[in-house]
Design a protein around this motif. Structure first.
Motif, short mmCIF file in Angstrom:
data_model
loop_
_atom_site.label_atom_id
_atom_site.label_comp_id
_atom_site.label_asym_id
_atom_site.label_seq_id
_atom_site.Cartn_x
_atom_site.Cartn_y
_atom_site.Cartn_z
N SER A 21 0.78 -1.07 0.14
CA SER A 21 0.04 0.00 0.13
C SER A 21 0.62 1.19 -0.15
O SER A 21 0.39 2.30 0.21
CB SER A 21 -1.00 -0.02 1.32
OG SER A 21 -0.17 0.23 2.34
N GLU A 22 2.15 1.08 -0.25
CA GLU A 22 2.80 2.23 -0.07
C GLU A 22 2.75 3.40 -1.36
O GLU A 22 2.93 4.40 -1.08
CB GLU A 22 4.47 1.86 -0.22
CG GLU A 22 4.83 1.31 0.84
CD GLU A 22 6.38 0.56 0.85
OE1 GLU A 22 6.89 0.98 1.79
OE2 GLU A 22 6.70 0.24 -0.18
N LYS A 23 2.18 2.78 -2.47
CA LYS A 23 1.88 3.65 -3.78
C LYS A 23 0.59 3.88 -3.92
O LYS A 23 0.02 4.83 -4.16
CB LYS A 23 2.55 2.88 -4.91
CG LYS A 23 4.00 2.91 -5.00
CD LYS A 23 4.57 2.20 -6.12
CE LYS A 23 5.93 2.26 -6.13
NZ LYS A 23 6.59 1.28 -7.12
N GLU A 24 -0.45 2.87 -3.55
CA GLU A 24 -1.83 2.93 -3.64
C GLU A 24 -2.55 2.19 -2.28
O GLU A 24 -2.02 1.02 -1.96
CB GLU A 24 -2.36 2.81 -4.95
CG GLU A 24 -2.13 1.30 -5.37
CD GLU A 24 -2.63 1.04 -6.81
OE1 GLU A 24 -2.73 2.21 -7.65
OE2 GLU A 24 -2.52 0.10 -7.28
N PRO A 25 -3.57 2.32 -2.15
CA PRO A 25 -4.41 1.33 -0.83
C PRO A 25 -4.44 0.17 -1.52
O PRO A 25 -4.61 -0.18 -2.98
CB PRO A 25 -5.62 1.98 -0.87
CG PRO A 25 -5.57 3.36 -1.30
CD PRO A 25 -4.52 3.66 -2.33
N ALA A 26 -4.44 -0.79 -0.71
CA ALA A 26 -4.31 -2.33 -1.12
C ALA A 26 -5.80 -2.80 -0.74
O ALA A 26 -6.43 -2.38 0.16
CB ALA A 26 -3.33 -3.12 -0.26
N SER A 27 -6.39 -3.50 -1.89
CA SER A 27 -7.62 -3.99 -1.53
C SER A 27 -7.82 -5.45 -0.96
O SER A 27 -6.47 -6.09 -1.02
CB SER A 27 -8.38 -4.36 -3.12
OG SER A 27 -7.57 -5.30 -3.90
N ILE A 28 -8.82 -5.65 -0.23
CA ILE A 28 -8.79 -7.15 0.29
C ILE A 28 -8.54 -8.00 -0.54
O ILE A 28 -7.84 -9.07 -0.26
CB ILE A 28 -10.25 -6.99 0.99
CG1 ILE A 28 -10.46 -5.99 2.33
CG2 ILE A 28 -10.66 -8.46 1.20
CD1 ILE A 28 -11.42 -6.33 3.25
N ALA A 29 -9.35 -7.87 -2.02
CA ALA A 29 -9.10 -9.02 -2.70
C ALA A 29 -7.52 -9.11 -3.17
O ALA A 29 -7.17 -10.56 -3.43
CB ALA A 29 -9.74 -8.81 -4.28
N SER A 30 -6.72 -8.22 -3.26
CA SER A 30 -5.30 -8.45 -3.57
C SER A 30 -4.45 -8.83 -2.32
O SER A 30 -3.82 -10.01 -2.67
CB SER A 30 -4.64 -7.14 -3.91
OG SER A 30 -4.69 -6.20 -3.04
N ILE A 31 -4.70 -8.43 -1.36
CA ILE A 31 -4.29 -9.25 -0.05
C ILE A 31 -4.63 -10.75 0.18
O ILE A 31 -3.94 -11.33 0.20
CB ILE A 31 -4.51 -8.35 1.12
CG1 ILE A 31 -3.97 -6.93 1.19
CG2 ILE A 31 -4.06 -9.11 2.41
CD1 ILE A 31 -4.67 -6.00 2.24
N ALA A 32 -5.81 -10.86 0.08
CA ALA A 32 -6.21 -12.47 0.15
C ALA A 32 -5.72 -13.13 -1.11
O ALA A 32 -5.44 -14.34 -0.47
CB ALA A 32 -7.80 -12.38 -0.01
N ALA A 33 -5.52 -12.70 -2.12
CA ALA A 33 -4.98 -13.53 -3.20
C ALA A 33 -3.52 -13.69 -3.02
O ALA A 33 -2.97 -14.97 -2.93
CB ALA A 33 -5.08 -12.90 -4.52
#
Length: 154
Positions: A21-33
């Motif tokens: 998330s340093e450049k843009e917010p991280a989505s739940i879907a991306s973290i989960a994957a």
């Protein structure tokens, strides 16, 4: 002391969130994957972390989540307590000098339990998310494979 999947997965998610998330917010879907955690379970963990102020949501088309404080200020203890509650492996009423223990005045084992509790809490409070973030970068650079140490190799 044994941590549940809440603590283990939640800490992995926080490291991933801080890293991606340093450049843009991280989505739940991306973290989960990336972490191989179900989205619905991760949503529950993120809700607890958000309530504790460790995660902040960002709305909008490129929305997602970011750490709620600088990663240098977030300890492993903060994350684990937000998800697991009290980390003391021994709950002894004699430690708090409460009236719940009749033998508190003569019990010396309460000093052992207090030292164990203090040691665990001190250790998890000394480890900052920033340290784990740097370690994660080093591991990823070395292996050239993004992801978690807990993933199954095929």
């Amino acid at each position: 002391m044994k941590l549940s999947t809440k603590g283990r997965y939640g800490l992995r998610a926080m490291i991933d969130l801080a890293l991606y998330s340093e450049k843009e917010p991280a989505s739940i879907a991306s973290i989960a994957a990336r972490q191989h955690i179900s989205e619905s379970y991760l949503e529950q963990l993120i809700a607890k972390l958000r309530k504790a102020g460790l995660v902040t949501s960002v709305r909008g088309a490129c929305g997602g989540y970011v750490p709620g404080r600088p990663v240098e200020e977030i300890s492993v203890g903060d994350v684990l307590r937000a998800l697991e509650g009290n980390l003391d492996p021994v709950e002894c009423p004699g430690i708090q000098n409460s009236s719940g223990c009749d033998g508190s005045d003569v019990c010396v084992t309460k000093y052992v339990w207090q030292r164990i509790n203090d040691s665990i809490n001190r250790t998890v409070d000394e480890i900052k998310l920033s340290e784990l973030l740097e370690e994660s970068r080093a591991v990823q650079k070395k292996s050239q494979i993004p992801g978690s140490c807990c993933e199954k190799k095929e």
